[in-house]
Scaffold this motif. Structure first.
Motif, short mmCIF file in Angstrom:
data_model
loop_
_atom_site.label_atom_id
_atom_site.label_comp_id
_atom_site.label_asym_id
_atom_site.label_seq_id
_atom_site.Cartn_x
_atom_site.Cartn_y
_atom_site.Cartn_z
N PHE A 96 1.15 9.32 -6.06
CA PHE A 96 1.40 10.76 -5.47
C PHE A 96 2.57 11.47 -6.52
CE2 PHE A 96 2.69 13.96 -2.44
CZ PHE A 96 1.70 14.86 -2.65
N GLN A 97 3.53 10.66 -6.63
CA GLN A 97 4.75 11.03 -7.46
C GLN A 97 4.21 11.61 -8.73
OE1 GLN A 97 7.87 11.21 -6.28
NE2 GLN A 97 8.19 12.48 -8.02
N PHE A 98 3.23 11.16 -9.48
CA PHE A 98 2.85 11.54 -10.69
C PHE A 98 2.38 12.92 -10.57
CE2 PHE A 98 0.13 10.89 -14.75
CZ PHE A 98 1.25 10.91 -15.62
N PRO A 99 1.14 13.18 -10.10
CA PRO A 99 0.64 14.54 -10.03
C PRO A 99 1.76 15.52 -9.37
CG PRO A 99 -0.61 13.37 -8.34
CD PRO A 99 0.22 12.28 -9.37
N ASN A 100 2.52 15.05 -8.43
CA ASN A 100 3.45 15.88 -7.78
C ASN A 100 4.49 16.30 -8.78
OD1 ASN A 100 3.98 17.21 -5.31
ND2 ASN A 100 5.66 15.85 -4.78
N TYR A 146 -1.28 -3.05 -8.74
CA TYR A 146 -1.55 -2.13 -9.95
C TYR A 146 -2.94 -1.35 -9.96
CZ TYR A 146 -3.14 -1.27 -14.82
OH TYR A 146 -3.60 -0.65 -15.98
N GLU A 147 -3.91 -2.06 -9.54
CA GLU A 147 -5.20 -1.57 -9.52
C GLU A 147 -5.46 -0.45 -8.40
OE1 GLU A 147 -8.14 -4.84 -9.19
OE2 GLU A 147 -7.63 -5.42 -11.19
N LEU A 148 -4.71 -0.70 -7.03
CA LEU A 148 -4.83 0.23 -6.36
C LEU A 148 -4.31 1.36 -6.59
CD1 LEU A 148 -5.39 0.86 -3.24
CD2 LEU A 148 -3.20 -0.16 -2.68
N THR A 149 -2.98 1.25 -7.19
CA THR A 149 -2.16 2.59 -7.72
C THR A 149 -2.95 3.45 -8.60
OG1 THR A 149 -0.06 1.17 -7.46
CG2 THR A 149 0.03 3.39 -8.65
N VAL A 150 -4.01 2.65 -9.58
CA VAL A 150 -4.47 3.46 -10.53
C VAL A 150 -5.70 4.11 -9.72
CG1 VAL A 150 -6.44 3.20 -12.52
CG2 VAL A 150 -4.29 1.90 -12.42
N ALA A 151 -6.04 3.48 -8.72
CA ALA A 151 -7.32 4.14 -8.11
C ALA A 151 -6.60 5.43 -7.40
CB ALA A 151 -7.83 3.24 -7.10
N VAL A 192 0.81 -1.22 -0.17
CA VAL A 192 -0.01 -0.05 0.04
C VAL A 192 0.76 0.98 -0.03
CG1 VAL A 192 -1.88 1.22 1.31
CG2 VAL A 192 -2.01 -1.09 1.10
N ALA A 193 1.89 0.96 0.65
CA ALA A 193 3.01 2.16 0.58
C ALA A 193 3.46 2.47 -0.49
CB ALA A 193 4.13 2.26 1.73
N GLY A 194 3.76 1.50 -1.17
CA GLY A 194 4.47 1.66 -2.65
C GLY A 194 3.33 2.26 -3.68
N ALA A 195 2.12 1.65 -3.53
CA ALA A 195 1.24 2.10 -4.50
C ALA A 195 0.99 3.58 -4.09
CB ALA A 195 -0.16 1.39 -4.23
N GLU A 225 -7.61 1.07 3.79
CA GLU A 225 -8.25 2.32 4.22
C GLU A 225 -7.35 3.48 4.38
OE1 GLU A 225 -12.39 0.49 6.65
OE2 GLU A 225 -10.37 0.65 7.56
N VAL A 226 -6.28 3.35 5.11
CA VAL A 226 -5.31 4.45 5.10
C VAL A 226 -5.05 5.21 3.73
CG1 VAL A 226 -3.01 5.07 5.93
CG2 VAL A 226 -4.46 3.51 7.51
N GLY A 227 -4.60 3.98 2.85
CA GLY A 227 -4.16 4.56 1.61
C GLY A 227 -5.29 5.25 0.79
#
Length: 528
Positions: free
Chosen positions: A45-49, A125-130, A37-40, A188-190
């Motif tokens: 966040f790195q992308f919009p940042n 992958y799906e979590l990162t997309v979301a 979850v931390a990796g996702a 949930e934290v993510g």
């Protein structure tokens, strides 16, 4: 207002933001460690940042600020307001279209650009997309906020723009505190963190919008038109965006490469948080203040003042960042252990993150000097030359990262970033000198080796101190004992450095007087 006082105004807000950022990272490390979850979250966040740094901070603090400052000088506040409204109409329209396109293409972007290594793990992958889909509109808020901040900086109102980023960390700390109180699981934290980022973007935009109105710049929406002023801005902004965001481009590339290895993405992000403290407090503060000051000096034809501003800025950043480099090299492991190692963050994570942090420390002077050198180009409306150097450094970064990552893992990506940073800084300096835009400053040349020596001796003292305090810098010592020992070690190191810097002549009372000497008086009512 003195140059150092302006630096301090910006740096104080940045320092507060970075300290709260540490608190946020400590809570995240305890809650998520370096798990999936931390990796996702970090990848998403790195992308919009990165886009924020490219199209907001990079473009508008490098291209918009000099043009806005010239409008103030030539046509007063009313002319600057008209120029701002023209830019706002185009910027708002472009950001709206970009956000819609990116949201629709997010699955493809994650699979090919953001974190290609996650594609083999469907859940990750799906979590990162979301998460990336939720957070990407943050770009729009922060780009508009960066425009407002650029206007405020040009008017020498630095406080609101400096304090606004604090609220990202305030909101995310509140989110993490609520998650801990309610016993939320990692997933949930993510999601809560992602929505917190989006809310923070709205809050930060509101703060600088209100401050701009109070400064006399009330912007109305105009139909987007390609006026001569807007064309000039866009001509300057594209290369400026790439140049101003070069560190973030390299970080995004590193994240994409690191996604092929477990724990590498969050480990890089957690190490990045540490060296961003001195980089943000010193480097970004200097860049924000120096650019409009240089633009004014050059507009007035005062080349001597421009050269002095550049030299004093380099003197200032080296005086503060060289000891930080030595400290990160010597005591990175105790720092990471004391601040991160608890909850889901293990001793193995400490070793990994501290090894990355030590490497980043070697690049800290380069990353800060880039911030001090680039205004020398942007204030003269030359954004192409730094863009070429940025492109070369990106190529260096990719080549070295792809070569070292299979052998070294995440530390190899840090090495690539450091080498690319030093290459970029040296290219910027050499061309400034060749063009006659960098005045020779004998006192500065004498001080640099003495500051290096003072930092090296401080590093040796820190090493000895860390060995002596080692029983109190690690479990089973209590958190209070660990924190107190680390604070004592850092305070002793700072004292040793400042004593040595003044004793060797790396710093002296004359240097302090020159840095606090008042420059041109700010227009009435523009200081904050």
């Amino acid at each position: 207002m003195s140059l150092v006082r302006k630096f301090a105004t910006v740096a104080s807000g940045t320092l507060m933001s970075r300290i709260l950022g540490f608190a946020r990272e400590m809570l995240m490390a305890a809650a998520l460690g370096t798990g999936p979850v931390a990796g996702a979250f970090y990848a998403a966040f790195q992308f919009p940042n990165t886009f924020r740094r490219l199209f907001a901070e990079g473009a508008f603090n490098s291209a918009f600020v000099p043009l806005f400052a010239k409008e103030i000088e030539a046509n007063g506040i009313d002319g600057a307001r008209r120029f701002s409204e023209e830019v706002f109409g185009v910027l708002f329209s472009v950001l709206t279209v970009l956000t819609i396109l990116m949201e629709l293409a997010m699955p493809l972007l994650v699979r090919t650009i953001i974190a290609p290594g996650f594609a083999s793990d469907p859940q990750k992958y799906e979590l990162t997309v979301a998460l990336a889909t939720i957070m990407f509109p943050y770009l729009m808020c922060m780009s508009l906020a960066a425009m407002m901040a650029g206007m405020l900086n040009s008017l020498r109102r630095y406080f609101a723009a400096a304090i606004a980023p604090v609220f990202l960390n305030v909101i995310l700390i509140a989110v993490l505190g609520h998650a801990w109180y309610t016993g939320a699981d990692s997933l949930e934290v993510g999601y809560a963190m992602a929505w917190g980022v989006m809310a923070a973007g709205v809050v930060q935009l509101a703060i600088v919008w209100i401050a701009a109105r109070r400064a006399g710049i009330s912007i109305g929406f105009r139909r987007p038109r390609m006026t001569p002023n807007v064309k000039r801005l866009l001509w300057l902004a594209l290369p400026a965006a790439i140049t101003g965001g070069i560190t973030q481009i390299n970080t995004l590339i590193g994240t994409a490469i690191a996604s092929g290895q477990d724990k590498a993405v969050p480990a890089l992000a957690q190490a990045d948080r540490f060296y961003q403290l001195p980089l943000g407090v010193v480097g970004i503060a200097v860049a924000i203040v120096l650019l409009p000051e240089l633009a004014r000096a050059l507009k007035a034809g005062n080349d001597g003042e421009a050269a002095s501003l550049q030299n004093r800025s380099v003197e200032f950043v080296l005086f503060l960042t060289l000891p930080a480099t030595a400290a990160l090299l010597v005591i990175s492991e105790p720092i990471v252990r004391v601040l991160y190692e608890r909850g889901a963050f293990t001793s193995d994570d400490t070793v990994l993150v501290s090894s990355i942090l030590a490497v980043f420390g070697l690049g800290l002077p380069a990353f800060v000097l880039i911030k001090a050198f680039t205004p020398g180009y942007f204030a003269r409306e030359d954004t192409k030359t730094p863009m070429v150097f940025a492109a070369i450094s990106v190529a260096i970064n990719i080549t070295i990262a792809l070569t070292l990552f299979p052998r070294m893992g995440a530390p190899g990506i840090a090495v690539a970033s450091v080498v690319a940073g030093w290459a970029n800084a040296l290219m910027l300096l050499v061309v400034l000198i060749r063009r006659g835009h960098w005045g020779h400053d004998a006192p500065l040349m004498r001080r640099i080796p003495r500051l290096v020596l003072s930092s090296a001796l401080m590093g040796a003292a820190l090493y000895g101190g860390a060995v002596w305090l080692s029983p109190w810098l690690a479990p089973p010592a209590s958190l209070l004992a660990q924190t107190g020992s680390l604070a004592l070690l850092c305070a002793a190191g700072a004292l040793v450095y400042f004593v040595l810097a003044f004793a060797t002549g790396g710093a002296d009372a004359g240097m302090v007087r020159r840095n606090v000497r008042r420059g041109s008086a700010a227009p009435a009512g523009t200081e904050e």
